[in-house]
Write a protein that holds these residues in place. Structure first.
Motif, PDB file in Angstrom:
ATOM      1  N   MET A   1       7.191  -4.340  11.152  1.00 13.70           N
ATOM      2  CA  MET A   1       5.890  -3.785  10.799  1.00 13.70           C
ATOM      3  C   MET A   1       6.022  -2.897   9.571  1.00 13.70           C
ATOM      4  O   MET A   1       6.885  -2.032   9.518  1.00 13.70           O
ATOM      5  CB  MET A   1       5.355  -2.942  11.949  1.00 13.70           C
ATOM      6  CG  MET A   1       4.876  -3.728  13.113  1.00 13.70           C
ATOM      7  SD  MET A   1       4.282  -2.579  14.361  1.00 13.70           S
ATOM      8  CE  MET A   1       4.591  -3.570  15.790  1.00 13.70           C
ATOM      9  N   ALA A   2       5.138  -3.078   8.648  1.00 12.91           N
ATOM     10  CA  ALA A   2       5.196  -2.302   7.406  1.00 12.91           C
ATOM     11  C   ALA A   2       4.890  -0.837   7.645  1.00 12.91           C
ATOM     12  O   ALA A   2       5.413   0.023   6.969  1.00 12.91           O
ATOM     13  CB  ALA A   2       4.226  -2.880   6.388  1.00 12.91           C
ATOM     14  N   TYR A   3       4.047  -0.534   8.608  1.00 12.60           N
ATOM     15  CA  TYR A   3       3.662   0.858   8.778  1.00 12.60           C
ATOM     16  C   TYR A   3       4.727   1.679   9.486  1.00 12.60           C
ATOM     17  O   TYR A   3       4.554   2.862   9.692  1.00 12.60           O
ATOM     18  CB  TYR A   3       2.292   0.984   9.454  1.00 12.60           C
ATOM     19  CG  TYR A   3       2.197   0.446  10.858  1.00 12.60           C
ATOM     20  CD1 TYR A   3       2.523   1.235  11.945  1.00 12.60           C
ATOM     21  CD2 TYR A   3       1.742  -0.840  11.103  1.00 12.60           C
ATOM     22  CE1 TYR A   3       2.427   0.770  13.236  1.00 12.60           C
ATOM     23  CE2 TYR A   3       1.632  -1.316  12.390  1.00 12.60           C
ATOM     24  CZ  TYR A   3       1.976  -0.521  13.454  1.00 12.60           C
ATOM     25  OH  TYR A   3       1.876  -1.000  14.724  1.00 12.60           O
ATOM     26  N   GLN A   4       5.854   1.085   9.833  1.00  7.88           N
ATOM     27  CA  GLN A   4       6.971   1.837  10.409  1.00  7.88           C
ATOM     28  C   GLN A   4       7.925   2.343   9.336  1.00  7.88           C
ATOM     29  O   GLN A   4       8.943   2.936   9.639  1.00  7.88           O
ATOM     30  CB  GLN A   4       7.741   0.967  11.396  1.00  7.88           C
ATOM     31  CG  GLN A   4       6.963   0.638  12.640  1.00  7.88           C
ATOM     32  CD  GLN A   4       7.767  -0.227  13.598  1.00  7.88           C
ATOM     33  OE1 GLN A   4       8.770  -0.816  13.227  1.00  7.88           O
ATOM     34  NE2 GLN A   4       7.311  -0.305  14.824  1.00  7.88           N
ATOM     35  N   LEU A   5       7.577   2.142   8.081  1.00  9.42           N
ATOM     36  CA  LEU A   5       8.427   2.538   6.965  1.00  9.42           C
ATOM     37  C   LEU A   5       8.776   4.026   7.005  1.00  9.42           C
ATOM     38  O   LEU A   5       9.884   4.425   6.664  1.00  9.42           O
ATOM     39  CB  LEU A   5       7.720   2.205   5.652  1.00  9.42           C
ATOM     40  CG  LEU A   5       8.478   2.475   4.367  1.00  9.42           C
ATOM     41  CD1 LEU A   5       9.696   1.559   4.274  1.00  9.42           C
ATOM     42  CD2 LEU A   5       7.572   2.249   3.172  1.00  9.42           C
ATOM     43  N   TYR A   6       7.873   4.876   7.462  1.00  5.12           N
ATOM     44  CA  TYR A   6       8.081   6.322   7.429  1.00  5.12           C
ATOM     45  C   TYR A   6       8.977   6.819   8.551  1.00  5.12           C
ATOM     46  O   TYR A   6       9.296   7.990   8.609  1.00  5.12           O
ATOM     47  CB  TYR A   6       6.735   7.041   7.423  1.00  5.12           C
ATOM     48  CG  TYR A   6       5.952   6.645   6.191  1.00  5.12           C
ATOM     49  CD1 TYR A   6       6.314   7.130   4.940  1.00  5.12           C
ATOM     50  CD2 TYR A   6       4.918   5.730   6.264  1.00  5.12           C
ATOM     51  CE1 TYR A   6       5.646   6.736   3.803  1.00  5.12           C
ATOM     52  CE2 TYR A   6       4.242   5.329   5.122  1.00  5.12           C
ATOM     53  CZ  TYR A   6       4.608   5.835   3.899  1.00  5.12           C
ATOM     54  OH  TYR A   6       3.961   5.436   2.771  1.00  5.12           O
ATOM     55  N   ARG A   7       9.438   5.923   9.418  1.00  3.27           N
ATOM     56  CA  ARG A   7      10.425   6.313  10.420  1.00  3.27           C
ATOM     57  C   ARG A   7      11.763   6.635   9.759  1.00  3.27           C
ATOM     58  O   ARG A   7      12.586   7.325  10.335  1.00  3.27           O
ATOM     59  CB  ARG A   7      10.612   5.203  11.457  1.00  3.27           C
ATOM     60  CG  ARG A   7       9.428   5.040  12.370  1.00  3.27           C
ATOM     61  CD  ARG A   7       9.704   4.035  13.448  1.00  3.27           C
ATOM     62  NE  ARG A   7       8.539   3.857  14.311  1.00  3.27           N
ATOM     63  CZ  ARG A   7       8.565   3.181  15.429  1.00  3.27           C
ATOM     64  NH1 ARG A   7       9.668   2.598  15.840  1.00  3.27           N
ATOM     65  NH2 ARG A   7       7.463   3.061  16.157  1.00  3.27           N
ATOM     66  N   ASN A   8      11.979   6.154   8.556  1.00  2.00           N
ATOM     67  CA  ASN A   8      13.234   6.416   7.843  1.00  2.00           C
ATOM     68  C   ASN A   8      13.199   7.692   7.026  1.00  2.00           C
ATOM     69  O   ASN A   8      14.097   7.948   6.244  1.00  2.00           O
ATOM     70  CB  ASN A   8      13.577   5.227   6.936  1.00  2.00           C
ATOM     71  CG  ASN A   8      14.016   4.020   7.730  1.00  2.00           C
ATOM     72  OD1 ASN A   8      14.627   4.156   8.779  1.00  2.00           O
ATOM     73  ND2 ASN A   8      13.687   2.844   7.241  1.00  2.00           N
ATOM     74  N   ASN A  71       7.840 -10.083   2.379  1.00  2.13           N
ATOM     75  CA  ASN A  71       6.642  -9.329   1.992  1.00  2.13           C
ATOM     76  C   ASN A  71       6.939  -7.888   1.577  1.00  2.13           C
ATOM     77  O   ASN A  71       6.094  -7.016   1.702  1.00  2.13           O
ATOM     78  CB  ASN A  71       5.585  -9.342   3.094  1.00  2.13           C
ATOM     79  CG  ASN A  71       4.885 -10.670   3.174  1.00  2.13           C
ATOM     80  OD1 ASN A  71       4.866 -11.433   2.214  1.00  2.13           O
ATOM     81  ND2 ASN A  71       4.291 -10.965   4.310  1.00  2.13           N
ATOM     82  N   VAL A  72       8.162  -7.632   1.109  1.00  2.58           N
ATOM     83  CA  VAL A  72       8.537  -6.298   0.639  1.00  2.58           C
ATOM     84  C   VAL A  72       9.071  -6.419  -0.791  1.00  2.58           C
ATOM     85  O   VAL A  72      10.004  -7.182  -1.053  1.00  2.58           O
ATOM     86  CB  VAL A  72       9.614  -5.650   1.541  1.00  2.58           C
ATOM     87  CG1 VAL A  72      10.042  -4.306   0.993  1.00  2.58           C
ATOM     88  CG2 VAL A  72       9.107  -5.519   2.969  1.00  2.58           C
ATOM     89  N   TRP A  73       8.466  -5.681  -1.706  1.00  2.82           N
ATOM     90  CA  TRP A  73       8.942  -5.605  -3.083  1.00  2.82           C
ATOM     91  C   TRP A  73       9.874  -4.410  -3.206  1.00  2.82           C
ATOM     92  O   TRP A  73       9.577  -3.332  -2.714  1.00  2.82           O
ATOM     93  CB  TRP A  73       7.777  -5.401  -4.057  1.00  2.82           C
ATOM     94  CG  TRP A  73       7.045  -6.646  -4.407  1.00  2.82           C
ATOM     95  CD1 TRP A  73       5.852  -7.057  -3.916  1.00  2.82           C
ATOM     96  CD2 TRP A  73       7.452  -7.644  -5.337  1.00  2.82           C
ATOM     97  NE1 TRP A  73       5.496  -8.250  -4.475  1.00  2.82           N
ATOM     98  CE2 TRP A  73       6.459  -8.640  -5.367  1.00  2.82           C
ATOM     99  CE3 TRP A  73       8.573  -7.808  -6.164  1.00  2.82           C
ATOM    100  CZ2 TRP A  73       6.539  -9.760  -6.177  1.00  2.82           C
ATOM    101  CZ3 TRP A  73       8.650  -8.931  -6.975  1.00  2.82           C
ATOM    102  CH2 TRP A  73       7.648  -9.889  -6.977  1.00  2.82           C
ATOM    103  N   ALA A  98       7.856  -1.284  -1.796  1.00  3.19           N
ATOM    104  CA  ALA A  98       6.419  -1.447  -1.567  1.00  3.19           C
ATOM    105  C   ALA A  98       6.176  -2.548  -0.544  1.00  3.19           C
ATOM    106  O   ALA A  98       6.677  -3.663  -0.683  1.00  3.19           O
ATOM    107  CB  ALA A  98       5.718  -1.788  -2.878  1.00  3.19           C
ATOM    108  N   CYS A  99       5.395  -2.201   0.484  1.00  4.42           N
ATOM    109  CA  CYS A  99       5.044  -3.149   1.543  1.00  4.42           C
ATOM    110  C   CYS A  99       3.546  -3.375   1.538  1.00  4.42           C
ATOM    111  O   CYS A  99       2.781  -2.447   1.296  1.00  4.42           O
ATOM    112  CB  CYS A  99       5.437  -2.594   2.910  1.00  4.42           C
ATOM    113  SG  CYS A  99       7.158  -2.160   3.052  1.00  4.42           S
ATOM    114  N   ASP A 100       3.126  -4.579   1.842  1.00  4.44           N
ATOM    115  CA  ASP A 100       1.711  -4.897   1.964  1.00  4.44           C
ATOM    116  C   ASP A 100       1.293  -4.631   3.402  1.00  4.44           C
ATOM    117  O   ASP A 100       1.413  -5.498   4.261  1.00  4.44           O
ATOM    118  CB  ASP A 100       1.446  -6.344   1.562  1.00  4.44           C
ATOM    119  CG  ASP A 100      -0.021  -6.685   1.506  1.00  4.44           C
ATOM    120  OD1 ASP A 100      -0.851  -5.816   1.830  1.00  4.44           O
ATOM    121  OD2 ASP A 100      -0.344  -7.815   1.141  1.00  4.44           O
ATOM    122  N   GLY A 101       0.850  -3.421   3.680  1.00  5.60           N
ATOM    123  CA  GLY A 101       0.496  -3.019   5.038  1.00  5.60           C
ATOM    124  C   GLY A 101      -0.685  -3.775   5.611  1.00  5.60           C
ATOM    125  O   GLY A 101      -0.724  -4.093   6.785  1.00  5.60           O
TER     126      GLY A 101
END
Length: 113
Positions: A1-8, A71-73, A98-101
């Protein structure tokens, strides 16, 4: 899931470590820990979408590398200038992920149907 990016991020890691300690000590269940992390994902994305009002522009000197996978640049830029109103910051090297959320959420919804 793209919106889990901020877990890092630091706050994401700290929250996960705290929840892991609660689970290992038996204070909360693993299921509750997962629900808290999902709520974190929603809250951080909502806050960034609705509360952050400042605009930032940047100018890259050179594009060193780029990649598109799942789907991640990913871009690696050299000699980058960031500008916010009057403030100018120069950075030697920047990595942008960059992810397409929206499309990821649409794919998730489509998989459920």
């Amino acid at each position: 899931m793209a919106y889990q990016l901020y877990r890092n991020t630091t706050i994401g890691h700290t929250l996960q470590e705290s929840l892991d300690e609660f689970v290992s000590s038996g204070q909360i269940s693993n299921g509750l820990s997962q629900k808290v992390m999902l709520q974190f994902d929603k809250a951080i994305n909502n806050a960034l979408a609705n509360r952050v009002k400042s605009r930032l522009t940047f100018k890259a000197g050179h594009l060193k590398t780029y990649r598109f996978c799942d789907n991640v640049w990913t871009f690696v830029l050299k000699d980058v200038e960031f500008r916010e109103v009057q403030e100018l910051i120069k950075i030697d090297k920047v990595k942008i992920v960059a992810c397409d959320g929206k499309s990821s959420q649409q794919q998730k919804d489509a998989e459920r149907d």
